[in-house]
Design a protein around this motif. Sequence first.
Motif, short mmCIF file in Angstrom:
data_model
loop_
_atom_site.label_atom_id
_atom_site.label_comp_id
_atom_site.label_asym_id
_atom_site.label_seq_id
_atom_site.Cartn_x
_atom_site.Cartn_y
_atom_site.Cartn_z
N MET A 1 -0.11 11.22 5.16
CA MET A 1 -0.85 9.69 4.90
C MET A 1 -1.31 9.15 6.44
SD MET A 1 0.29 6.09 3.24
CE MET A 1 1.43 5.88 4.65
N PHE A 2 -0.38 8.92 7.35
CA PHE A 2 -0.52 8.47 8.46
C PHE A 2 -1.47 9.22 9.58
CE2 PHE A 2 2.91 5.43 8.05
CZ PHE A 2 2.17 4.35 8.09
N ARG A 3 -1.15 10.76 9.44
CA ARG A 3 -1.83 11.72 10.09
C ARG A 3 -3.30 11.68 9.72
NH1 ARG A 3 0.44 17.21 8.78
NH2 ARG A 3 1.83 16.89 10.63
N HIS B 1 0.78 -1.31 -0.12
CA HIS B 1 0.10 0.09 -0.08
C HIS B 1 0.71 1.21 0.00
CE1 HIS B 1 -3.35 2.29 1.15
NE2 HIS B 1 -2.74 3.16 1.84
N ILE B 2 1.88 1.36 0.87
CA ILE B 2 2.78 2.41 0.93
C ILE B 2 3.48 2.83 -0.09
CG2 ILE B 2 4.53 3.50 2.38
CD1 ILE B 2 3.38 2.31 4.80
N LEU C 1 13.10 13.18 1.95
CA LEU C 1 12.29 14.43 2.52
C LEU C 1 11.09 14.22 2.05
CD1 LEU C 1 14.81 17.38 2.54
CD2 LEU C 1 13.91 15.92 4.37
N ARG C 2 11.01 13.84 0.59
CA ARG C 2 9.43 13.91 -0.15
C ARG C 2 8.66 12.85 0.60
NH1 ARG C 2 8.50 13.48 -5.92
NH2 ARG C 2 6.46 14.11 -5.18
N ILE C 3 9.52 11.57 0.77
CA ILE C 3 8.77 10.38 1.32
C ILE C 3 8.11 10.50 2.68
CG2 ILE C 3 9.32 7.95 2.17
CD1 ILE C 3 11.25 7.85 -0.28
N ASN C 4 9.37 11.54 3.54
CA ASN C 4 8.77 11.75 4.94
C ASN C 4 7.63 12.62 4.90
OD1 ASN C 4 8.87 11.50 7.52
ND2 ASN C 4 9.89 13.89 7.58
#
Length: 260
Positions: free
Chosen positions: A165-167, A56-57, A156-159
Amino acid sequence: MKKGKKLYEGKAKIIYATSDKNLVIQYFKDDATAFNNLKKTTIEGKGVLNNRISEHILNNLSQIGIKNHLVKRLNMREQIIKFVEIIPIEFIVRNVATGSITKRLGIEDGTVLKHPLLEFCLKDDELGDPLIAEEHILAFDWATKHELEKVKKMILRINDFMIGMFRGVGIKLIDFKLEFGRFKSNGKTEIILADEISPDTCRLWDSITDKKLDKDRFRKNLGDLIPAYTEVAKRLGILHEQSNVSSVNVTKLRSIKKKR
Ligand code: TMP
Ligand code: ASP
């Protein structure tokens, strides 16, 4: 696609060859290890959940232009992935201080960092994955300057993407580990994101209660690892709420969704 011989067995996954030299099959085991293999056990169902969560990620990251090794999930435990030469560095991204950094530097657990902090560790189990500086990577040719710059931009983009997404599902992304590899095809080499991204490789805390929903449940003997990983999968919309895990508090999930 035919599964060929075993190429590599790691702590949580096995890699098999396929008939295509550019592709391999990644099998997610149920084995859990911590502290560089000092602590280990088998947790039934962990591999299945990590396979789905990582799929999914990585699919979501593809959609924002982050090239990665995932081709497709094959079944409950296996994915077809691009065969890469792994850069022997673990890239650790921290948004909140917890885990090894709190012990190493005496930082208070839970300290929110002003900016994401990137750490580099050499991927070497025998040495215990030691922390290294960027200069070591260049001095010993573990990656080139150009590769490192590219990887840092991707990280940085992944973070940013993963925090959001998680928020959105009521989870704080505390820290995580990434790996990158060189994919060679048609005479070209490209740096892509590799390995899994799952609750084994991220620290994930419930936004309201700070409950740990990641491998710290095993590292710290907190129990209930499968319900925690299942909750992550459900919140991300991968599993349906009716899925058979008794301790997931579905009512709370609904109320969090309503608040958004
Ligand atoms: P640490 O606090 O133990 O250094 O871990 C930082 C993050 O990296 C945490 O999310 C767990 C993850 N991690 C791995 O995925 N694999 C590892 O081998 C280590 C040491 C950490
Ligand atoms: N993956 C590492 C190990 O197996 C460390 C960890 O995740 O805590 O020992």
